[in-house]
Design an enzyme around this catalytic site. Structure first.
Site, PDB file in Angstrom:
ATOM      1  N   LYS A   1       0.845  -1.202   0.000  1.00 14.30           N
ATOM      2  CA  LYS A   1       0.000   0.000   0.000  1.00 14.30           C
ATOM      3  C   LYS A   1       0.880   1.253   0.000  1.00 14.30           C
ATOM      4  O   LYS A   1       0.617   2.210  -0.726  1.00 14.30           O
ATOM      5  CB  LYS A   1      -0.938  -0.022   1.225  1.00 14.30           C
ATOM      6  CG  LYS A   1      -2.039  -1.083   1.096  1.00 14.30           C
ATOM      7  CD  LYS A   1      -2.771  -1.327   2.417  1.00 14.30           C
ATOM      8  CE  LYS A   1      -3.810  -2.434   2.270  1.00 14.30           C
ATOM      9  NZ  LYS A   1      -4.521  -2.734   3.521  1.00 14.30           N
TER      10      LYS A   1
ATOM     11  N   GLN B   1      -4.388  -1.454   9.893  1.00  9.90           N
ATOM     12  CA  GLN B   1      -4.316  -2.762   9.245  1.00  9.90           C
ATOM     13  C   GLN B   1      -4.889  -3.842  10.167  1.00  9.90           C
ATOM     14  O   GLN B   1      -4.532  -3.920  11.350  1.00  9.90           O
ATOM     15  CB  GLN B   1      -2.848  -3.080   8.866  1.00  9.90           C
ATOM     16  CG  GLN B   1      -2.672  -4.373   8.103  1.00  9.90           C
ATOM     17  CD  GLN B   1      -3.356  -4.391   6.740  1.00  9.90           C
ATOM     18  OE1 GLN B   1      -3.504  -3.366   6.085  1.00  9.90           O
ATOM     19  NE2 GLN B   1      -3.796  -5.558   6.305  1.00  9.90           N
TER      20      GLN B   1
ATOM     21  N   ASP C   1     -10.588   3.121   4.605  1.00 10.67           N
ATOM     22  CA  ASP C   1     -11.160   1.788   4.370  1.00 10.67           C
ATOM     23  C   ASP C   1     -12.685   1.816   4.342  1.00 10.67           C
ATOM     24  O   ASP C   1     -13.306   0.815   3.968  1.00 10.67           O
ATOM     25  CB  ASP C   1     -10.727   0.834   5.488  1.00 10.67           C
ATOM     26  CG  ASP C   1      -9.400   0.150   5.209  1.00 10.67           C
ATOM     27  OD1 ASP C   1      -9.224  -0.323   4.070  1.00 10.67           O
ATOM     28  OD2 ASP C   1      -8.559   0.087   6.112  1.00 10.67           O
TER      29      ASP C   1
HETATM   30  N1  GUN Z   1      -6.984  -6.723   6.413  1.00  6.22           N
HETATM   31  C1  GUN Z   1      -7.465  -7.475   5.407  1.00  6.22           C
HETATM   32  N2  GUN Z   1      -8.065  -6.706   4.480  1.00  6.22           N
HETATM   33  C2  GUN Z   1      -7.972  -5.432   4.920  1.00  6.22           C
HETATM   34  C3  GUN Z   1      -8.414  -4.185   4.406  1.00  6.22           C
HETATM   35  O1  GUN Z   1      -9.027  -4.080   3.334  1.00  6.22           O
HETATM   36  N3  GUN Z   1      -8.121  -3.098   5.170  1.00  6.22           N
HETATM   37  C4  GUN Z   1      -7.468  -3.190   6.346  1.00  6.22           C
HETATM   38  N4  GUN Z   1      -7.244  -2.065   7.015  1.00  6.22           N
HETATM   39  N5  GUN Z   1      -7.036  -4.332   6.854  1.00  6.22           N
HETATM   40  C5  GUN Z   1      -7.291  -5.443   6.137  1.00  6.22           C
END
Ligand code: GUN
Length: 318
Positions: A53, A97, A120
């Site tokens: 990311k 995360q 998100d």
């Molecule tokens: N863990 C697995 N998928 C995601 C996601 O789309 N966003 C975040 N923040 N954590 C994750």
């Protein structure tokens, strides 16, 4: 044999569009969007995702930073970190995360993220906005899937969409986004009776329950479009041979990868049976995964425009 829907290619196009817009925002208005990722502990998969990311942001001119925190952090300290980022005017987007360690109150932490910085779309305010199709950003994986279908000109309006999996991150928000695109949506899960009967009706079938190769040929209507959200590690050579067969290019490539890394990635859809039955299908890897990252980058730009860009109201309506 089904055609492959390359999420990685769509992700590349999305990134390029974002790069151009970020350039305009910074050159004409002096605004450099910024993402901060909070990573708790040392889960290797989470570390990989956060790294991807960050790199994706930097590639398009978005500033990014990772706040790395020890796995024994308390909920209170984590809440303070989030609140400081909420107050920081140069931070446009905050990502916590997941998964968080089990002793941390995940709900409290996600609820603490300022909705205007919630990249998100996990905050209840944004979940509500996604539900009523109003301004804001939608969760990255579902938003990426809709973008993929549109760019491959898959007809969504009027299609019967069946989603297997009801997670807060993928299944539920995807159901809403497809509904907004006028699909007839069914969400299936572990207690669904006669799953093949439901999935056989799908024009668009989505596997999003995190079980390797669970969706078999019997689940797929011939000619359906299949989206495979699963990313599962298979670490037995015998299993790899079972899934990909003993002959052919794909099998050779997968075995080579297995010998190099000790595992291969497999989706929630059986790779050979999926390809044989579907009209088109997303590969794993190279399908939905890269789209999630590309949407996160675009969501960061959207939040920056909404919060401090020119014509914020217009940006917010998009
Ligand atoms: N863990 C697995 N998928 C995601 C996601 O789309 N966003 C975040 N923040 N954590 C994750």
């Amino acid at each position: 044999m089904g055609k492959l829907l390359y999420g990685a290619k769509v992700a590349e196009a999305l990134r390029e569009e974002t790069r151009v817009e970020v350039g305009t925002l910074s050159e004409q208005h002096g605004i450099v969007p910024k993402l901060v990722a909070i990573l708790v502990g040392d889960n290797p998969a989470s570390r990989t995702y956060v790294g991807a990311k960050r790199r994706a942001c930097e590639a398009v001119g978005i500033a990014s930073e990772t706040v790395q925190l020890a796995s024994d952090i308390t909920t209170e300290t984590l809440l303070e970190v989030v609140q400081n980022l909420n107050r920081d005017p140069v931070v446009d987007a905050i990502l916590v995360q997941l998964p968080l360690p089990s002793h941390v109150d995940k709900v409290a932490v996600l609820n603490a993220v300022e909705p205007a910085k919630d990249v998100d779309g996990f905050h209840p305010v944004n979940v509500g906005r996604t539900c009523i199709n109003s301004a804001g950003v939608a969760p990255c994986t579902p938003a990426g899937i809709v973008e993929l279908l549109k760019r491959y000109r898959v007809r969504i309006a009027g299609a019967r969409a069946v989603i297997v999996g009801r997670s807060d991150i993928v299944g539920k928000p995807l159901a809403l986004l497809l509904l907004h695109e006028h699909a007839t949506v069914t969400v299936c899960h572990s207690k669904t009776k006669d799953l093949p009967k439901q999935t056989q009706r799908a024009d668009i079938l989505v596997g999003a329950m995190g079980k390797p190769a669970f969706i078999r040929g019997k689940h797929i209507r011939k000619g359906a479009v299949v989206v495979d959200v699963g990313v599962n590690r298979v670490d037995s050579r015998k299993e790899v041979l079972k899934l990909f067969g003993k002959q052919g290019k794909e099998s050779r490539e997968r075995l080579k990868r297995f010998d190099e890394k000790g595992y291969v990635l497999v989706g929630d859809v059986h790779p050979r049976e999926g390809k044989a039955k579907a009209r088109s299908i997303t590969p794993v890897p190279g399908g939905v995964g890269p789209l999630t990252v590309a949407m996160l980058v675009r969501n960061t730009l959207t939040l920056a425009k909404m919060r401090r860009g020119p014509g914020q109201a217009a940006a917010a309506r998009r």
